[in-house]
Each structure stands twice: as structure tokens, then as C-alpha cells.
Write an enzyme that holds these catalytic residues in place. Structure first.
Site, short mmCIF file in Angstrom:
data_model
loop_
_atom_site.label_atom_id
_atom_site.label_comp_id
_atom_site.label_asym_id
_atom_site.label_seq_id
_atom_site.Cartn_x
_atom_site.Cartn_y
_atom_site.Cartn_z
CB SER A 57 -0.93 -0.01 1.22
OG SER A 57 -0.20 -0.19 2.42
CG ASN A 68 -4.00 -4.74 12.84
OD1 ASN A 68 -3.42 -4.66 11.75
ND2 ASN A 68 -4.40 -5.88 13.37
CB THR A 106 -41.02 26.36 -8.59
OG1 THR A 106 -42.16 26.83 -9.32
CG2 THR A 106 -40.85 27.19 -7.32
CG HIS A 107 -42.13 22.98 -11.41
ND1 HIS A 107 -42.35 21.65 -11.13
CD2 HIS A 107 -42.83 23.69 -10.50
CE1 HIS A 107 -43.18 21.57 -10.08
NE2 HIS A 107 -43.48 22.79 -9.68
CB SER A 117 -15.20 25.93 -29.04
OG SER A 117 -15.23 25.15 -30.21
CE LYS A 149 -20.12 26.80 -27.10
NZ LYS A 149 -20.06 25.42 -27.54
CG ASN A 208 -17.49 26.16 -24.12
OD1 ASN A 208 -18.53 26.67 -24.54
ND2 ASN A 208 -16.67 25.47 -24.89
CD GLU A 252 -19.74 22.51 -19.33
OE1 GLU A 252 -19.57 21.47 -19.99
OE2 GLU A 252 -19.71 23.64 -19.83
CE1 TYR A 305 -6.26 -3.27 8.72
CE2 TYR A 305 -5.39 -5.48 8.38
CZ TYR A 305 -5.53 -4.16 7.96
OH TYR A 305 -4.94 -3.76 6.79
CD GLN A 340 -3.03 -2.43 1.91
OE1 GLN A 340 -2.34 -2.72 2.87
NE2 GLN A 340 -2.79 -2.91 0.70
CE LYS A 348 -4.22 2.84 4.14
NZ LYS A 348 -5.13 1.99 4.91
#
Ligand code: ARG
Length: 463
Positions: free
Chosen positions: A23, A110, A155-156, A277, A283, A285, A290, A317, A322, A325
Site C-alpha cells: 500500500s 492495526n 420552480t420547475h 472551443s 464560444k 464555455n 461543468e 482488522y 487497506q 484510503k
């Protein structure tokens, strides 16, 4: 480097199994915490007379040297080590021989790993907390500047009632304040020391767990040794808290993306926080927003990883743990990265109040106020609602707004109208009247901002 557990084995580990089992690739992030934990453990062993005072001093000094060299870049972590705990102990022993070999008395990897993750995540929580504070402060400044900037509330995704941009932004501040509260709750539950749980059952040595806990800034110790080494609730909890933060950032991002489209044009992002773009020269963006929205998916994935890893594990344990993480490290890093670009993006964006006002003027968003007006003239709300609905239908057919109707037109729908209707449906008046606690009126928004500032201060002083 020799394994810590060589005694019982006759053969070296198969090299592919060695890679599979190791690890070090990801737990080397916890080098500092591992060394700090070991220094505290050595102090306790010395204080309790489990090791001699000179041994304690030698171990502590060598560990400090190792940490300093790692930080200076003069010592590299050996990628062939099994994990960070093996690396640090191996390096210590390489330098001071048998004395180094005494460090692991009354300890197990552990409880060591359980300790390191708590120490590491505690710091990460503080970092996320600080970024959220900066975000809230940015929102407060913007909200103050725009506490009277009118735009439609939706709303909506349909224009609903007039609100102010400050009010809209403050809704997000409330979310981020709750996120900070959740993080500090999580930190409080996490801040218990597992050290001294040893492998699973505690130890026969006369250790002092409260001493190491206080050296390491914990509020107390885990009360059950089995739980101490096998609890990863705090990883689940932090991953969930981070997921909620991402959900909030993602909703905010979605609105920013809409707001900077030509269909809305309520804001314009700064050039430094937008991209172009490769083919369409016109453009600009909102890639940052995003990407924040997109990265939400991976943080949710990290939460599902830890929940699933933990669900079938018997006490105490198991090596499955392991896998705790990488997910939570990724979630923390993603959230920190998102916040570090999101806040300046917000700070530098240009707000376009004219376009907001234009949208507010178009959608009959003062219709509720027109109905409320009829209620003040004695009509039951349901009747007032129906009459106003008919008036809106008439406006749509005739290409008019509520403000543009003549008094005769109003009165053809109800005798209750008189000239006072116009001041009732004036957009600024509609907003200014919404003074109920938490409402959209500039005065209410001002009170809301003050409340939020006090709340932020309280959260920060509690942390
Ligand atoms: N690398 C391990 C982990 O991350 C450390 C604990 C190993 N303990 C053990 N008994 N194999 O969980």
C-alpha cells in the site's frame, strides 16, 4: 527491505503478490502522521519505563531526522516497502539497530494505521473547512452587493416569483454553513485515539493510552480495542459529508452554467475561468462549473467504495480495510481542488442585473402579488387566484404584461380592482414586501446575511 513479519516464513513473497499486497503507493501520504504517532508512542513507552529513557530519546531523535529528511527531499520513500509503517520502522532500525526494534512494543500496525488515518483526515477536514469559510465569505460579499438586484425565482425551472440575486446566493451560503457544521461534527467523532488497541485485544504492557491521546491532540481514546482497530465509520462519515458538499457545488455549478448561457445571460464568467472551443470561435464555455458537476460523480463513487468495503467485515482488522484510503484521499483532494477554483470563479464573475430584470419583467412573476392584492380587497384567495389566472391568460393572448393592462381591462375581470393595483404589482415593491423572516426582501436578506456571518464565526470558533 525485509518484511516486518519474516520469522515464520521460509520463502519470499511472490513478486506480483508483493505488489498486490503493498500500500506504499498511497499510504506514503501519511508519512508525517506515522512518524508523529511513533514519536508519541515512544514517549509513552519511555514514561512508563517500558523502554529506557536513552532508548526513547534515540528513537525520537532518529524519527525526527527521518521526517526532516523526507520533508527536505533528501530521503526518498522506498517504493518496495510494504507500507509506510514498514518503511519508517525499517529506516529507524537501519539507523539505530536494536533500539529501533523496540518501538513496536505494545503496538500493532492495526492500531498504527487506524491512528494515521485519523490524524491525516483531521488535517484534511481543517483544510476543507477553511475553503468553505472562504467560499461563504465570497458569497456574503456578492449577496450584500446584490441584495436588491431583482431576478425571477424559479420552480420547475419556470419563472415563479420575483426575488433578489442576493437572496438566491444566500441559499447556497446556508448549504455551505451546514456542510461546515457536518465537518466539525465528523471531526469531533473522529478525534478519539485508537493507539493502544494494539492488534485487537489491548496489551499486557502497562501502557498509558490517555497520555499518547493527549500528546496527539485527541479528545479521548477509543473505549474498545476491537472497535479501535476496526472502526472506519469516520471514513464513511467524511466521505458522505464530502459527497453532500459536492452535491451543493454541483447544483450551484448547474445554475452558473445556465446563467451564463445566452438564454439567460445573468452572469458572465471571467476569461481566466472559462475556456474556448477548438472549432467554434464564438464560444466561451463554463468548463470549471461543468467539471465540478462532473467530479461529483467520482466523490459519490468514493463513498460507495468505503460503504461496500466495510459491509461484510467480521471483527477486528481485515486486509480489506487497506482499501479504505484511496477513495477518501481522492474525495478530499477532489473537493479541495474544486473549492480552490470555484470560489475565485464566483468572485470574478460579472453579474448582469439588466438581463435579470428583463427576465423578471417577462414571466408574470407578479401574478401571486396580483392575487394577494385581491385578497386585501376582500376576495377569498381561491377566487383571487382564479381571476388572476384568467387575467394572465388574457395577457398571453394579447401580448401584454400585467403592468401594461388598463384599469378598465382589470375591472372587466373584477370590480375589486382600482388604481392601487399598479403599486402592488410593481416588481421592486413585490420584492420589498416579502419581509417575512428568511424572505426575499432586501431588508430580510440583510438580516439573513448578518445571521450567516454570526453563524460562520460561531462555527469557526468551535472548530
Ligand atoms: N497497510 C495496511 C492498511 O493499510 C496496514 C495495516 C496492516 N496490518 C496487517 N495486519 N496486515 O490497512
Amino acid at each position: 527491505m525485509d518484511k516486518l513479519w519474516t520469522g515464520r516464513f521460509k520463502k519470499a513473497l511472490d513478486s506480483e503478490v508483493n505488489d498486490f499486497n503493498s500500500s506504499i503507493r498511497f499510504d506514503s501520504k501519511m508519512a508525517e502522521q506515522d512518524i508523529t504517532g511513533s514519536i508519541a508512542h515512544a514517549a509513552m513507552l519511555g514514561k512508563q519505563g517500558i523502554i529506557a529513557a536513552e532508548e526513547c530519546t534515540a528513537i525520537q531523535k532518529t524519527l525526527s531526522d527521518i521526517l526532516a529528511e523526507l520533508q527536505a527531499g533528501t530521503l526518498a520513500i522506498d517504493p518496495a516497502a510494504e507500507d509506510i509503517h514498514s518503511f519508517v520502522e525499517g529506516e529507524l532500525t537501519r539507523r539505530i539497530g536494536d533500539t529501533g526494534k523496540k518501538l513496536h512494543t505494545a503496538r500493532s500496525r492495526n492500531d498504527q494505521v487506524a491512528l494515521d488515518i485519523r490524524l491525516y483526515l483531521r488535517e484534511q477536514i481543517d483544510a476543507v473547512f477553511g475553503e468553505l469559510k472562504a467560499l461563504c465569505e465570497t458569497i456574503f460579499t456578492l449577496a450584500e452587493a446584490h441584495k436588491a438586484t431583482i431576478l425571477p425565482g424559479y420552480t420547475h425551472l419556470q419563472r415563479a416569483q420575483p426575488i433578489t440575486f442576493g437572496h438566491h446566493l444566500m441559499a447556497y451560503a446556508m448549504m455551505f454553513l451546514r456542510d461546515m457544521d457536518r465537518l466539525s461534527d465528523c471531526r469531533r467523532r473522529m478525534n478519539q485515539s485508537p493507539l493502544g488497541s494494539c492488534a485487537l485485544a489491548g496489551t499486557t504492557f502497562p501502557i498509558d493510552r490517555d497520555y499518547t491521546a493527549s500528546l496527539l491532540g485527541f479528545d479521548g481514546v477509543c473505549q474498545n480495542s476491537l472497535d479501535g482497530v476496526s472502526d472506519r465509520d469516520f471514513v464513511v462519515e467524511l466521505s458522505a459529508d464530502l459527497s453532500v458538499i459536492m452535491m451543493h457545488l454541483s447544483r450551484f455549478s448547474e445554475e452558473i452554467i445556465l446563467w451564463c448561457s445566452w438564454e439567460f445571460k445573468f452572469i458572465e464568467l471571467d476569461d481566466a475561468y472559462s475556456t474556448g472551443s477548438s472549432i467554434m470561435p464564438q464560444k466561451k464555455n463554463p468548463d470549471i462549473a461543468e467539471l465540478v458537476r462532473g467530479k461529483t460523480g467520482r466523490v459519490y463513487g468514493d463513498l460507495m467504495t468505503i460503504l461496500t468495503v466495510m459491509k461484510g467485515l467480521p471483527l477486528a482488522y481485515n486486509k480489506d480495510m487497506q482499501e479504505d484510503k484511496e477513495g477518501v484521499f481522492d474525495a478530499v483532494e477532489t473537493v479541495l481542488q474544486c473549492l480552490s477554483v470555484f470560489t475565485p470563479m464566483l468572485k470574478t464573475m460579472r453579474v448582469l442585473p439588466q438581463n435579470m430584470k428583463h427576465a423578471a419583467d417577462k414571466g408574470f412573476i407578479n401574478a401571486t402579488d396580483c392575487a394577494d392584492y385581491l385578497v386585501t380587497r376582500g376576495l377569498p384567495f381561491r377566487t383571487a387566484y382564479k381571476i388572476t389566472g384568467e387575467i394572465v391568460g388574457y395577457c398571453i393572448e394579447n401580448g401584454k404584461t400585467l403592468e401594461a393592462l388598463t384599469l378598465e381591462e382589470y375591472q372587466s375581470f373584477s370590480e375589486a380592482f382600482d388604481a392601487s393595483v399598479y403599486s402592488h404589482i410593481d416588481m421592486a415593491a413585490c420584492v420589498a414586501k416579502r419581509t417575512s423572516k428568511g424572505g426575499a426582501a432586501p431588508a430580510a436578506v440583510e438580516a439573513e446575511i448578518q445571521w450567516a456571518k454570526d453563524r460562520l464565526q460561531a462555527l469557526c470558533s468551535r472548530q
